[in-house]
Design an enzyme around this catalytic site. Sequence first.
Site, PDB file in Angstrom:
ATOM      1  N   GLU A   1      43.654  27.568-144.338  1.00  0.00           N
ATOM      2  CA  GLU A   1      42.834  27.326-143.432  1.00  0.00           C
ATOM      3  C   GLU A   1      41.538  26.701-144.055  1.00  0.00           C
ATOM      4  OE1 GLU A   1      43.473  27.358-140.380  1.00  0.00           O
ATOM      5  OE2 GLU A   1      45.289  28.255-140.487  1.00  0.00           O
TER       6      GLU A   1
ATOM      7  N   GLY B   1      46.735  21.616-113.993  1.00  0.00           N
ATOM      8  CA  GLY B   1      45.276  22.254-113.944  1.00  0.00           C
ATOM      9  C   GLY B   1      44.209  21.518-113.912  1.00  0.00           C
TER      10      GLY B   1
ATOM     11  N   GLY C   1      34.501  19.850-109.801  1.00  0.00           N
ATOM     12  CA  GLY C   1      33.933  19.187-110.922  1.00  0.00           C
ATOM     13  C   GLY C   1      34.638  18.490-111.861  1.00  0.00           C
TER      14      GLY C   1
END
Length: 510
Positions: A336, A111, A71
């Site tokens: 953050e 990968g 895929g």
Amino acid sequence: MPYKPYKEVALGLASALIIFLAANGYDLLPLLFLGGALGLLFYFLHSRGAVRSLVVKGGKDDDTITFAEIGGQRAAVEELKEALDFIRHYPQARRLGVRPLKGILLTGPPGTGKTLLAKAAAGYTDSVFLAASGSEFVEMYAGVGAQRIRNLFQMARERAQQNGKNRAIIFIDEIDVLGGKRGKVNSHLEYDQTLNQLLVEMDGMKGDEKVNILVIAATNRADLLDPALLRPGRFDRQVRVDLPDKEGRLEILQLHTRNKPLAPEVDLEAVAKETLGFSGAHLESLANEAAILALREGANCISQRHFMEAIERVMLGARLERRPGKEEIWRVAVHETGHAMVSEWIRPGSVTTLTVTPRGGALGYFRQQYDEDSYLYTQEQLEGRLAVLLAGAIAEEVVLGTRSTGAANDFEQATRIAETMVRSGMSRLGVAGSAEVPEELHHELLKEIFSRQEERVKNYLEGNRSRLISIAERLLAEERLTGEVFRELFAQERVPSTCQQEKRGGKANK
């Protein structure tokens, strides 16, 4: 091949020599010691692979895969099929004078499925499949790598004949190890000899042999390969195997969740949207980690939150048991929150997750999503990314009065973006080659780009300091905020109490 009794002759001569020396009264102890030392040396070299034969992996019938099982690589599959059709329909191609392909080079990040594509190519062409790694051909002993290349091609022909086939595919992974540019290693010519032998074998392949061989190689560093490998007549085709886009990621997730029970609320399209930059290997690990999390909880099926948790595990690693101190964790929350506020200010709806849970090497984490994968970026988009990256450190400065080392990785990414802007003619210098820009001027250009965004972000955060503190306190209390919760807080104008102002403001004024 005629029988040559070299070993028997050598053993006979050695035995005769020992008997002769013993009969004449010679001391055989030194000779026996030397023989034992040579035997140990031979054993050591054999165990380390100096004289071992090449070990290759061949696909079995039950290991055969098809292109339909791969895929996210539709363009690569179509391009590879087009090249392989010349092999499948060689008689028709030969009538038109088409020269058979000798090699196909698969390039792309790790990968992305290059090995799977090579295996599928073997099934598509009904070929024997042999796989080897580039590192298996390189040794410190001269001639070993070249011999292994010869053995590999001979083995491919023999296995094809044994299986009653007239085609064989040799797959060499990480070919840059043996196919690097020649002349770089002056002290040892083993690398060059191995590459030369590969070139000779590929030049010797003909289209009318009993067994036709196709070499498929894979690398993520095509720039390191010797030009002789890439010329026509050797690796005739180069197929780019890129990271999958959103549709490709969805397709890969669907493939890897076929054998997994999913809860009705699972939205794989949302997961694909959250995993920008993930390779096929990352997505397989993501599906596996989500299943592991469900197993640990004793759940009967995998839910959406398992996938969201698995995304963070794949990106950053498992949660850390060690917790930072109160002051450190408060700084992380401010940092953050600064990232998230500027991201939401520049691109509304972009924030997906905000957390101060330590994972891997990160004490906190902020994640944003993109509406679609981009291949080109405008100056406005790059400046927006710069602003988000700088926002964490500036938020620390606005609330706490100082910055910390927690922004080091942000600054590295920001520097790469700023350098891209300079190379793309987005600085005051305009269009100019990187090599023509003096180092001092290059530094000034980067500094100007950073200064503009720092001033922009600082003005915004100083004007929204109370909102920044409010959201950071909520994040500190809950440890994790979803994008929806964050946007609810972001839309509010809650001013902290007087004691909170004195507490936070006191730190900032020191």
